[in-house]
Design a protein around this motif. Sequence first.
Motif, PDB file in Angstrom:
ATOM      1  N   PHE A  82       0.827  -1.202   0.000  1.00  0.00           N
ATOM      2  CA  PHE A  82       0.000   0.000   0.000  1.00  0.00           C
ATOM      3  C   PHE A  82       0.858   1.246   0.000  1.00  0.00           C
ATOM      4  O   PHE A  82       0.610   2.190  -0.750  1.00  0.00           O
ATOM      5  N   GLY A  83       1.865   1.270   0.840  1.00  0.00           N
ATOM      6  CA  GLY A  83       2.730   2.438   0.929  1.00  0.00           C
ATOM      7  C   GLY A  83       3.360   2.507   2.302  1.00  0.00           C
ATOM      8  O   GLY A  83       3.144   1.630   3.141  1.00  0.00           O
ATOM      9  N   SER A  84       4.141   3.555   2.516  1.00  0.00           N
ATOM     10  CA  SER A  84       4.861   3.671   3.774  1.00  0.00           C
ATOM     11  C   SER A  84       4.285   4.777   4.641  1.00  0.00           C
ATOM     12  O   SER A  84       3.698   5.737   4.126  1.00  0.00           O
ATOM     13  N   LEU A 100       6.082  -0.286   6.398  1.00  0.00           N
ATOM     14  CA  LEU A 100       5.558  -0.549   5.064  1.00  0.00           C
ATOM     15  C   LEU A 100       4.247  -1.286   5.251  1.00  0.00           C
ATOM     16  O   LEU A 100       4.209  -2.336   5.901  1.00  0.00           O
ATOM     17  N   VAL A 101       3.187  -0.732   4.673  1.00  0.00           N
ATOM     18  CA  VAL A 101       1.862  -1.307   4.860  1.00  0.00           C
ATOM     19  C   VAL A 101       1.487  -2.170   3.656  1.00  0.00           C
ATOM     20  O   VAL A 101       1.646  -1.752   2.502  1.00  0.00           O
ATOM     21  N   TYR A 102       1.007  -3.372   3.929  1.00  0.00           N
ATOM     22  CA  TYR A 102       0.489  -4.278   2.898  1.00  0.00           C
ATOM     23  C   TYR A 102      -0.983  -4.501   3.162  1.00  0.00           C
ATOM     24  O   TYR A 102      -1.415  -4.444   4.313  1.00  0.00           O
ATOM     25  N   TYR A 103      -1.748  -4.764   2.104  1.00  0.00           N
ATOM     26  CA  TYR A 103      -3.145  -5.112   2.349  1.00  0.00           C
ATOM     27  C   TYR A 103      -3.512  -6.380   1.607  1.00  0.00           C
ATOM     28  O   TYR A 103      -2.921  -6.716   0.584  1.00  0.00           O
ATOM     29  N   ALA A 104      -4.485  -7.082   2.193  1.00  0.00           N
ATOM     30  CA  ALA A 104      -4.910  -8.371   1.660  1.00  0.00           C
ATOM     31  C   ALA A 104      -6.411  -8.475   1.785  1.00  0.00           C
ATOM     32  O   ALA A 104      -7.009  -7.911   2.703  1.00  0.00           O
ATOM     33  N   LEU A 105      -7.033  -9.161   0.842  1.00  0.00           N
ATOM     34  CA  LEU A 105      -8.467  -9.452   0.915  1.00  0.00           C
ATOM     35  C   LEU A 105      -8.603 -10.965   0.935  1.00  0.00           C
ATOM     36  O   LEU A 105      -8.036 -11.641   0.063  1.00  0.00           O
ATOM     37  N   VAL A 106      -9.350 -11.484   1.893  1.00  0.00           N
ATOM     38  CA  VAL A 106      -9.509 -12.937   1.989  1.00  0.00           C
ATOM     39  C   VAL A 106     -10.959 -13.295   2.280  1.00  0.00           C
ATOM     40  O   VAL A 106     -11.688 -12.525   2.893  1.00  0.00           O
ATOM     41  N   PRO A 107     -11.370 -14.499   1.834  1.00  0.00           N
ATOM     42  CA  PRO A 107     -12.733 -14.939   2.070  1.00  0.00           C
ATOM     43  C   PRO A 107     -12.909 -15.595   3.430  1.00  0.00           C
ATOM     44  O   PRO A 107     -13.859 -15.340   4.148  1.00  0.00           O
ATOM     45  N   VAL A 108     -11.978 -16.452   3.797  1.00  0.00           N
ATOM     46  CA  VAL A 108     -12.187 -17.283   4.968  1.00  0.00           C
ATOM     47  C   VAL A 108     -11.375 -16.723   6.119  1.00  0.00           C
ATOM     48  O   VAL A 108     -10.258 -16.259   5.934  1.00  0.00           O
ATOM     49  N   VAL A 109     -11.926 -16.755   7.294  1.00  0.00           N
ATOM     50  CA  VAL A 109     -11.166 -16.264   8.422  1.00  0.00           C
ATOM     51  C   VAL A 109     -10.792 -17.431   9.305  1.00  0.00           C
ATOM     52  O   VAL A 109     -11.512 -18.401   9.435  1.00  0.00           O
ATOM     53  N   SER A 110      -9.615 -17.331   9.870  1.00  0.00           N
ATOM     54  CA  SER A 110      -9.143 -18.408  10.731  1.00  0.00           C
ATOM     55  C   SER A 110      -9.715 -18.212  12.121  1.00  0.00           C
ATOM     56  O   SER A 110     -10.229 -17.161  12.474  1.00  0.00           O
ATOM     57  N   ALA A 111      -9.591 -19.248  12.950  1.00  0.00           N
ATOM     58  CA  ALA A 111     -10.092 -19.177  14.321  1.00  0.00           C
ATOM     59  C   ALA A 111      -9.256 -18.199  15.137  1.00  0.00           C
ATOM     60  O   ALA A 111      -9.699 -17.680  16.147  1.00  0.00           O
ATOM     61  N   ARG A 112      -8.014 -17.934  14.682  1.00  0.00           N
ATOM     62  CA  ARG A 112      -7.111 -17.085  15.467  1.00  0.00           C
ATOM     63  C   ARG A 112      -7.236 -15.604  15.116  1.00  0.00           C
ATOM     64  O   ARG A 112      -6.391 -14.795  15.447  1.00  0.00           O
ATOM     65  N   ILE A 113      -8.324 -15.278  14.423  1.00  0.00           N
ATOM     66  CA  ILE A 113      -8.468 -13.905  13.955  1.00  0.00           C
ATOM     67  C   ILE A 113      -9.586 -13.206  14.733  1.00  0.00           C
ATOM     68  O   ILE A 113     -10.587 -13.838  15.075  1.00  0.00           O
ATOM     69  N   THR A 114      -9.392 -11.950  15.047  1.00  0.00           N
ATOM     70  CA  THR A 114     -10.493 -11.170  15.615  1.00  0.00           C
ATOM     71  C   THR A 114     -10.796 -10.031  14.655  1.00  0.00           C
ATOM     72  O   THR A 114      -9.896  -9.282  14.263  1.00  0.00           O
ATOM     73  N   LEU A 115     -12.064  -9.959  14.276  1.00  0.00           N
ATOM     74  CA  LEU A 115     -12.458  -9.010  13.242  1.00  0.00           C
ATOM     75  C   LEU A 115     -13.229  -7.837  13.833  1.00  0.00           C
ATOM     76  O   LEU A 115     -14.004  -8.013  14.772  1.00  0.00           O
ATOM     77  N   PHE A 116     -12.992  -6.668  13.263  1.00  0.00           N
ATOM     78  CA  PHE A 116     -13.728  -5.468  13.645  1.00  0.00           C
ATOM     79  C   PHE A 116     -14.270  -4.820  12.382  1.00  0.00           C
ATOM     80  O   PHE A 116     -13.524  -4.692  11.400  1.00  0.00           O
ATOM     81  N   SER A 124      -8.185   3.487   7.441  1.00  0.00           N
ATOM     82  CA  SER A 124      -9.057   4.350   6.628  1.00  0.00           C
ATOM     83  C   SER A 124      -8.506   4.538   5.226  1.00  0.00           C
ATOM     84  O   SER A 124      -9.247   4.486   4.239  1.00  0.00           O
ATOM     85  N   ALA A 125      -7.218   4.776   5.128  1.00  0.00           N
ATOM     86  CA  ALA A 125      -6.610   5.024   3.812  1.00  0.00           C
ATOM     87  C   ALA A 125      -6.678   3.772   2.942  1.00  0.00           C
ATOM     88  O   ALA A 125      -6.948   3.848   1.744  1.00  0.00           O
ATOM     89  N   VAL A 126      -6.450   2.603   3.538  1.00  0.00           N
ATOM     90  CA  VAL A 126      -6.509   1.354   2.767  1.00  0.00           C
ATOM     91  C   VAL A 126      -7.938   1.091   2.289  1.00  0.00           C
ATOM     92  O   VAL A 126      -8.159   0.731   1.132  1.00  0.00           O
TER      93      VAL A 126
END
Lengths: 220, 220
Positions: free
Chosen positions: A78-80, A95-111, A128-130
């Motif tokens: 994404f950028g720095s 350095l910021v990276y972004y990813a889009l995924v369908p499935v979430v793992s059990a070890r993830i907490t989503l907001f 916000s920028a991403v």
Amino acid sequence: MKNSLTAPPIVTVDAVLLTIAGNELCVALHKREAAPFAGHWALPGGFIHTQEDDSAKAAAARVLRDKVDVQSPYLEEFGSYSGPVRDPRGWSLTLVYYALVPVVSARITLFPVNRLPNLPFDHGQIVSAVVERVRSKASYSSLPVHLCPEEFTIAQLHAAYELVLGERINMANFRRKLADLDLLEPVSGLLRSAGRSRPSQVYVVRKKYRDRLSVRDRGL
Amino acid sequence: MKNSLTAPPIVTVDAVLLTIAGNELCVALHKREAAPFAGHWALPGGFIHTQEDDSAKAAAARVLRDKVDVQSPYLEEFGSYSGPVRDPRGWSLTLVYYALVPVVSARITLFPVNRLPNLPFDHGQIVSAVVERVRSKASYSSLPVHLCPEEFTIAQLHAAYELVLGERINMANFRRKLADLDLLEPVSGLLRSAGRSRPSQVYVVRKKYRDRLSVRDRGL
């Protein structure tokens, strides 16, 4: 080296992992174990490990694997973000990276991206920028397809686009734009029914677009 | 910090400064004074000075000022290049910025982007990638205007677009797309004649687009 006159910057990678849950666009956060901000929710991130990472992108992929147990086929720089005040430890660059995924793992907490807690560093600003970039890119590309499972119906993909763009999309227009993107391949003989509606054809993404975007020259 | 187990990466910024000279798109190179590759032409770059730079972008602007005496109003982050083998000193990460400028300083040496000498590190690959991005962005935005002097004619701007895109652009189409971009402001009463042709209106870029792009939703 002039560098020796001055303290080197702290260098990290951070990952903005977006997915859909509960009919909302969500971001994965991770509870920080170490100072600064131990115990706070923040973007999964960490230092580059020069002994094992082949690149900054590989470091971001490792962080996602280790901290939230996700392997993302679509991970983009994404950028720095950098400067003397963003990290209490000193001058830092992430350095910021972004990813889009369908499935979430059990070890993830989503907001939900629209209802985030206060985040440390400049992580709130980064999310916000991403999200803004993903929204703008979604309007003319295949980006939201990465939020769908491997096999999906047009209705599912349509819902993913609507969630990312945050607005209703006319289905007839949507089908026309999809045709332009040349993105989908029907799974021969595979139909799926949702509720009482007529069974729908199931699709997969054409192989060549599984790890890169298909782009059209006009927005949706 | 886990970081202490492993050597930190070398962190630099590099700048790809593009301009037009001799009717060609050119990049500014700088003769390296220090090892590695002392005496070789390379992109102007250097370490982040955490005592004086407010951000990585500020470091890139300082490098351009100090090494090639250029202040660019349009300086944008391109992306990072990183890994264990790109720099003989060790694992390194460079953040690449690019700039488009009209005027070149006396302290600058320009090379046409299509006929570069062999460059050290991955600088050849970086220049190619930036030129490709600038080309693709130029087709739907005001980007090439930054190659023009402060005051210019439509013919000059047209020439800048043709040079960046590397192809002929029909003038009638070009005027139509320019109108979409809403980019220009005529300088009242100022005409310029080139050779024997009829004097042409002189324009400046509208204030709001001097440090950011105007973008349209279709390519030229």
